[in-house]
Design an enzyme around this catalytic site. Structure first.
Site, PDB file in Angstrom:
ATOM      1  N   LYS A  12      16.940   9.644 -12.017  1.00 25.99           N
ATOM      2  CA  LYS A  12      17.445   8.824 -10.906  1.00 25.99           C
ATOM      3  C   LYS A  12      16.268   8.484  -9.987  1.00 25.99           C
ATOM      4  CE  LYS A  12      21.404   8.087 -10.040  1.00 25.99           C
ATOM      5  NZ  LYS A  12      22.270   6.991 -10.556  1.00 25.99           N
ATOM      6  N   THR A  57      22.151  11.040 -14.520  1.00 22.60           N
ATOM      7  CA  THR A  57      21.287  10.680 -13.398  1.00 22.60           C
ATOM      8  C   THR A  57      22.023  10.842 -12.072  1.00 22.60           C
ATOM      9  OG1 THR A  57      21.833   8.317 -13.463  1.00 22.60           O
ATOM     10  CG2 THR A  57      20.005   9.077 -14.848  1.00 22.60           C
ATOM     11  N   ARG A 176     -21.400  -5.718   8.982  1.00 23.75           N
ATOM     12  CA  ARG A 176     -20.105  -6.319   8.661  1.00 23.75           C
ATOM     13  C   ARG A 176     -18.973  -5.393   9.089  1.00 23.75           C
ATOM     14  NH1 ARG A 176     -18.631  -5.485   2.206  1.00 23.75           N
ATOM     15  NH2 ARG A 176     -19.005  -3.227   2.140  1.00 23.75           N
ATOM     16  N   GLN A 219     -17.683   1.546  -2.367  1.00 26.83           N
ATOM     17  CA  GLN A 219     -17.783   2.594  -3.385  1.00 26.83           C
ATOM     18  C   GLN A 219     -18.480   3.837  -2.833  1.00 26.83           C
ATOM     19  OE1 GLN A 219     -18.269  -0.648  -3.827  1.00 26.83           O
ATOM     20  NE2 GLN A 219     -17.990  -1.313  -5.953  1.00 26.83           N
ATOM     21  N   HIS A 247     -11.225  -7.859   3.407  1.00 24.74           N
ATOM     22  CA  HIS A 247     -12.378  -8.661   3.811  1.00 24.74           C
ATOM     23  C   HIS A 247     -12.175  -9.306   5.184  1.00 24.74           C
ATOM     24  CE1 HIS A 247     -14.041  -8.114  -0.123  1.00 24.74           C
ATOM     25  NE2 HIS A 247     -13.050  -8.749  -0.722  1.00 24.74           N
TER      26      HIS A 247
END
Length: 298
Positions: A12, A57, A176, A219, A247
């Site tokens: 379920k 379920t 940035r 990263q 971004h």
């Protein structure tokens, strides 16, 4: 050439539950979404339609509510373990269970004339706490995590030095905005853990490393976050991330004779970079089976 039944599970999905702890006048609410799945000897229902071995379920849904009533919910990890143990230990045909829970945060309302209210709450953002517990016989695996932890740095991030290959148009930058929505899950080596304390610590390390790492790439920041968690928590075998790069592009105001010293940005919705990776210990084997069904995590 024969045809046989392959890997299967059933259950379920997305059982919504709000539990209110009324043991004191200061109520505690736990708002969760539970998905219960079982695997075992259910071949006959697929091949012949016989349901003699099937734990319905609907029964699984009712079990969620009943266990919440009889034992409460201290943490979602403890509740998921209790659910899995209930099914595997109680029914011979159930050789394994997978319990996945999302928890939605609520904070107490602070009214203008009182301390945080005893029984009035406000939803605390988009962040969701998660857990997936898989139990096969005596073996138990706990993968805790969070999703939609939205973070941003207005400086302290660069991106340059990438190859100028065909179709490259991105301009290098030494200053940035770095923003992402962190989705992370981590696998424990044991089920004997102070779940709330560990979760709070991992979350804080993720925030500390994101804020404190001078980033040359998302990263690099991801790895620093994972490294920090594993260094501080020997009970965690590995941690995985899925992190979209939200971004932000500097708006060119020169057509109107205005300079833009990194103050006015356009927040792009899509497309976005998507960074995904696992940070692991080199002396512990991978457990890919435990990650089955968890999408977006390598």
């Amino acid at each position: 050439m024969g045809i046989v039944l392959g890997t299967n599970q059933y259950g379920k999905a997305e059982v919504r539950l709000v539990h209110v702890d009324r043991s004191t006048p200061r109520h505690v609410i736990t708002d969760v979404n539970v998905t219960s799945q079982l695997f075992g000897d259910f071949t006959e229902t697929h091949l012949t339609g016989s349901n003699a071995a099937v734990i319905a379920t609907d029964t699984q849904k009712n079990t969620v509510y009943a266990l919440a009533r009889t034992g409460g919910i201290t943490t979602i990890e403890e509740f998921a373990l209790r659910m899995a143990r209930n099914f595997v230990d109680k029914y011979d045909q159930v050789i394994g269970a997978r319990q996945e829970i999302e928890q939605y945060g609520w904070g107490r309302i602070e009214t203008s004339d009182s301390d945080p209210h005893d029984h009035a709450f406000v939803r605390s953002g988009t962040e969701i706490r998660t857990v997936v517990v898989t139990k096969r016989g005596e073996d138990e695996t706990v993968i805790s995590g969070l999703t939609d932890l939205v973070v941003l740095k207005s400086t302290g991030s660069e991106f340059w030095g990438f190859p100028e290959v065909e179709y490259t148009s991105l301009v290098e930058t030494t200053d940035r905005i770095l923003a992402t929505a962190v989705s992370s899950r981590w696998r424990y080596t044991s089920s004997d853990v102070d779940w709330d304390k560990s979760f709070a610590s991992v979350r804080q390390i993720l925030l500390d490393r994101f804020a404190g790492t001078h980033s040359y790439s998302l990263q690099q920041t991801l790895y620093a976050m994972g490294q920090g968690v594993l260094e501080a928590h020997p009970e965690i075998a590995e941690i995985r991330f899925s992190m979209p790069n939200k971004h932000h592009f500097l708006v060119d105001l020169s057509p109107w004779g205005l300079e833009n010293p990194n103050e006015v940005w356009y927040a792009a919705d899509r497309p976005y970079g998507l960074i995904e990776a696992a940070v692991t210990r080199d002396d512990l084997p991978a457990d890919d089976a435990a990650w089955a069904g968890i999408t977006g995590f390598c």
